[in-house]
Design a protein around this motif. Structure first.
Motif, PDB file in Angstrom:
ATOM      1  N   GLY A 718       0.409  -0.786   4.650  1.00 19.71           N
ATOM      2  CA  GLY A 718      -0.901  -1.093   4.097  1.00 19.71           C
ATOM      3  C   GLY A 718      -1.377  -2.465   4.521  1.00 19.71           C
ATOM      4  O   GLY A 718      -0.809  -3.101   5.405  1.00 19.71           O
ATOM      5  N   ILE A 719      -2.408  -2.913   3.863  1.00 19.02           N
ATOM      6  CA  ILE A 719      -3.017  -4.214   4.151  1.00 19.02           C
ATOM      7  C   ILE A 719      -3.077  -5.021   2.865  1.00 19.02           C
ATOM      8  O   ILE A 719      -3.530  -4.524   1.829  1.00 19.02           O
ATOM      9  CB  ILE A 719      -4.444  -4.054   4.725  1.00 19.02           C
ATOM     10  N   ASP A 720      -2.606  -6.261   2.939  1.00 16.96           N
ATOM     11  CA  ASP A 720      -2.743  -7.180   1.808  1.00 16.96           C
ATOM     12  C   ASP A 720      -4.057  -7.928   1.973  1.00 16.96           C
ATOM     13  O   ASP A 720      -4.171  -8.832   2.805  1.00 16.96           O
ATOM     14  CB  ASP A 720      -1.565  -8.151   1.774  1.00 16.96           C
ATOM     15  N   LYS A 721      -5.055  -7.561   1.183  1.00 17.14           N
ATOM     16  CA  LYS A 721      -6.383  -8.151   1.320  1.00 17.14           C
ATOM     17  C   LYS A 721      -6.528  -9.458   0.551  1.00 17.14           C
ATOM     18  O   LYS A 721      -7.472 -10.214   0.791  1.00 17.14           O
ATOM     19  CB  LYS A 721      -7.450  -7.157   0.853  1.00 17.14           C
ATOM     20  N   GLY A 722      -5.635  -9.705  -0.387  1.00 19.99           N
ATOM     21  CA  GLY A 722      -5.778 -10.930  -1.171  1.00 19.99           C
ATOM     22  C   GLY A 722      -7.099 -10.954  -1.911  1.00 19.99           C
ATOM     23  O   GLY A 722      -7.450 -10.017  -2.634  1.00 19.99           O
TER      24      GLY A 722
END
Length: 762
Positions: A718-722
């Protein structure tokens, strides 16, 4: 009259002491000031280069052409001290050519800043009540112990040690007698130092505003409140207005990074303020106290052992006033009210330097700071506290002993100075603040030695620019491409200064996203037409400057399409013609079509792979068909399963991602593998920009290699968007074994490992 004479004597002592310290600690630099370099890597050699190239080759006072060819950049973002660089450039072009002495000018400036810092600290000390014969010894000691001296290693504009003492002295003089002339002087100082380095603007302006606040409400209640407001506007807003006007008139880049990394990353901590990092006492303290390692000079704010010890009597004195109910005296740290106000203003600066209030779960406030988000390494705000607190300590000591008997007074003051000087000695002897480096090829101004013999085989007028390989680009805050193994930055800089040819590589600050995107496309897999070539004004070939350590596969491909020129020491030079670059995408497409035809692959996807096209999803933005849209913030998962028939072993995950916009490449891709019991057996997080293999329009193909341990394991990606609020688009996810090439034929394309090449062979 005697007081004035004593002050003059004190000034003379200050200068003489400065010379003693200069000879003691900087003699190797002074001895050969124009031929030695305090750094030959990273920001250090780059700052020597940008100053020298601007003076010698640039045709504009506001634009720098030496890097990021064919675009260049605004001179402010090169860290070349634009005010000084442009003055030297003017002298060289219109008065007398001093372009061969730029190295000596930079080194000399660093030493001159130390002199100015000593002088202004001396003036501040005597103004706050320290004696004219005691103040010189303290002023020079504080200067040479300054945390800014650590910037001698590479950040030369930030090594302007006189910036804060000079600004502080000017505002103190203003508050003694408020005149428009003094406000204009503060405006000139803030503007000048901000153009030396933009970071000095938030440092000085924050301090000035806090000093105004600590003047009290009487400043704003009287009939001249409007006049005070005018003074404040001149000192604070007028400098930023002038800088902004200059940018509007001379800077054409509209897509500089808005949220560069580092705002909180290099904040101050108790270790940075109270521990002698890099000095002998550090090892002794580690036997009794556990504290984290400190590698970033930008966050070190060590106050000095004597000043730290003096915090105890200062605090005890305040506590006594508090216990006795003398609340008004709690704030009186010294006998000087202006110094007291400075102390409390500097204390707030130190709190800000630690990241307050953002570190208390309020990081989302950073999104609303506007241009202030550009400030990296908050610890630098703490430089103000270093100077102010040390002045407070030594004024406090002088006040306490000045009425004691002569022997006791002289002994006490001498002990304080010797304590300070012992720290200065250790600081300059053990902390490795800088190194003395030689670059013989740059020292050879007439190009008569073997180290510059290559110039005779490189007709510089026949090339338009130098392409450094391995390629580097630093400054966009989105892509951080640099090779740590070789010496390509230093060597390519030497080549540029010797020939006058600009570099396509960029090691500057806040570069354009679009320009960076076009630059790095040339060093990814050949796939689509290179956009950079459309922006070139010349059809001359490039000069490839190659240091072979760390070359990527596609950089080797560029070399293979070029013609060998010469080789010397650890460098190889090649000539790369434009038509050799232009044909690379077509050659790749033809090769893939031939591979498909020769091997006769079935026109279907293999069972031990998976291609998730997301075509069933409705999305406004996609690479092909539909795409997976990730909204919201935080950690967003877009895949949890692996193909049922995927064999254990090394696997390659690839997916297309919308990436051509500021901050998207900085989002972190995360991978985690769990066994059948849910135990984590491997995980990693990597910036998306580091996984780019192919670029196509607004999209990039990202690849990540992992080892699939056992059948039945779950792979989570996945992607850590913060705190990133914009939607993220993922398309064409593909998983295959690393030793398998997967082909598929479409109506007008050949699919290979998630690349879609134009169909060339029928």
């Amino acid at each position: 009259m005697n007081t004035q004479k004593n002050c003059i004597h004190g000034m003379v002592i200050t200068v003489l002491l400065y010379l003693v310290f200069l000879v003691s600690f900087f003699m190797p630099l002074v001895r050969d000031i124009n031929n030695v370099y305090l750094s030959t890597s990273g920001d250090g050699i780059k700052n020597y280069y940008t100053f020298a190239y601007h003076v010698k080759y640039d045709t504009s006072y506001s634009h720098f052409n030496g890097m990021n060819y064919p675009y260049g950049d605004h001179v402010v973002f090169t860290d070349n001290q634009p005010v000084v660089a442009n003055l030297v450039r003017f002298l060289s072009k219109d008065v007398y050519d001093v372009s061969d002495y730029t190295t000596g000018i930079i080194n000399g400036l660093l030493l001159f800043y130390l002199l100015l810092s000593s002088v202004f600290l001396y003036l501040l000390l005597i103004r706050f009540g320290a004696g004219p014969y005691f103040s010189p010894f303290v002023a020079v000691g504080i200067t040479f112990l300054s945390p800014q001296v650590r910037s001698f290693a590479e950040h030369y504009p930030l090594a302007c040690t006189c910036a804060i003492p000079m600004g502080w002295y000017a505002i103190m003089r203003f508050f003694e007698n408020r005149t428009v002339v003094k406000s204009l002087a503060i405006f000139a100082i803030v503007l000048f130092l901000s153009l030396m380095h933009l970071y000095f603007f938030p440092i000085l302006v924050s301090f000035i505003i806090l000093l105004w606040l600590f003047q009290g409400w009487s400043v704003w209640r009287n009939k001249k409140a409007w006049l005070n407001i005018c003074h404040l506007l001149i000192q604070v807003l007028l400098p930023v207005g002038c800088i902004q006007l200059w940018f509007v008139l001379t800077d054409s880049v509209a897509d500089r990074p808005q949220s560069p990394y580092g705002f909180l990353a290099y904040a101050a901590s108790w270790e940075t303020v109270f521990l002698p990092i890099g000095m002998p006492l550090e090892g002794f303290l580690r036997k009794f106290v556990s504290f984290k390692e400190m590698e970033q000079n930008a966050r070190l704010l060590y106050l000095g052992a004597f000043s730290i010890l003096m915090a105890f009597p200062l605090v005890i004195a305040r506590m006594k006033c508090l216990v006795k109910g003398r609340m008004q005296e709690v704030w009186k740290v010294t006998d000087s009210m202006p110094l007291n106000r400075s102390f409390w203003a500097a204390w707030i600066m130190l709190l800000l330097a630690t990241g307050m209030p953002f570190i208390f779960g309020l990081e989302y406030w950073i999104d609303y700071l506007g241009p202030l988000k550009q400030f990296r390494a908050l610890a630098r705000l703490g430089w103000v506290f270093y100077y102010v607190y040390n002045v407070v300590v030594f004024c406090f000591v002088y006040t306490k002993v000045k009425n004691l008997p002569n022997i006791v007074r002289i002994g006490g003051l001498t002990a304080a100075v010797l304590f300070l000087y012992a720290e200065v000695y250790q600081y300059h002897t053990y902390a490795k603040l800088y190194e003395i480096n030689q670059l013989p090829s740059l020292a050879d101004k007439r190009n008569r030695t073997p180290s510059t013999a290559w110039l005779g085989r490189v007709p510089k007028d026949e090339y338009q620019a130098i392409i450094p390989l391995p390629y580097y680009t630093i400054g966009s805050a989105n892509f951080n491409w640099q090779n740590q193994d070789g010496d390509i930055l230093c060597q390519s800089i030497i080549g540029s200064l010797k020939t006058g040819l600009p570099l396509t590589g960029a090691w500057i600050s806040r570069t354009s996203f679009e320009q960076t995107w076009k630059q790095i496309q040339l060093f990814t897999e050949p796939y689509r037409e290179y956009e950079l070539l459309k922006d070139l004004d010349s059809d001359k070939p490039f000069l490839l400057w190659v240091v072979e350590d760390g070359l990527s596969e596609w950089e080797k491909k560029l070399i293979a399409h070029s013609d060998f020129v010469c080789e010397f020491e650890n460098n190889k030079l090649f000539e790369l013609k434009l038509n050799s670059i232009q044909v690379l995408p077509a050659e790749m497409a033809e090769r893939v079509s031939r591979e498909y035809g020769e091997n006769g692959f079935l026109n279907r996807m293999r069972e031990d792979t998976v291609l998730c096209s997301y075509d069933e999803l409705d999305s406004s933005t996609s690479y092909r068909g539909g795409s997976y849209c990730m909204r919201g913030t935080g950690r967003v998962i877009f895949y949890e399963d692996v193909p049922a028939h995927l064999a254990p072993g090394k696997c390659v995950l690839s997916f297309w991602m919308y990436l051509r916009e500021d901050r998207y490449p900085t989002l972190r891709f995360f991978y985690e593998q769990q066994d059948e019991s849910g135990n984590t057996i491997g995980k990693e997080a990597v910036p998306c920009g580091e996984l780019v293999q192919v670029m196509d329009g607004q999209w990039a193909l990202l690849e990540y290699e992992f080892e699939y341990k056992n059948s039945g394991n779950k792979v989570i990606i996945g992607i850590d968007k913060g705190r990133f609020h914009k939607p993220v688009y993922i398309d064409e996810l593909f998983i295959r074994s690393a030793d398998v090439n997967v082909y598929q034929k479409g109506p007008d394309f050949i699919f290979k490992n998630n690349r879609y090449y134009p169909l060339v062979l029928k």
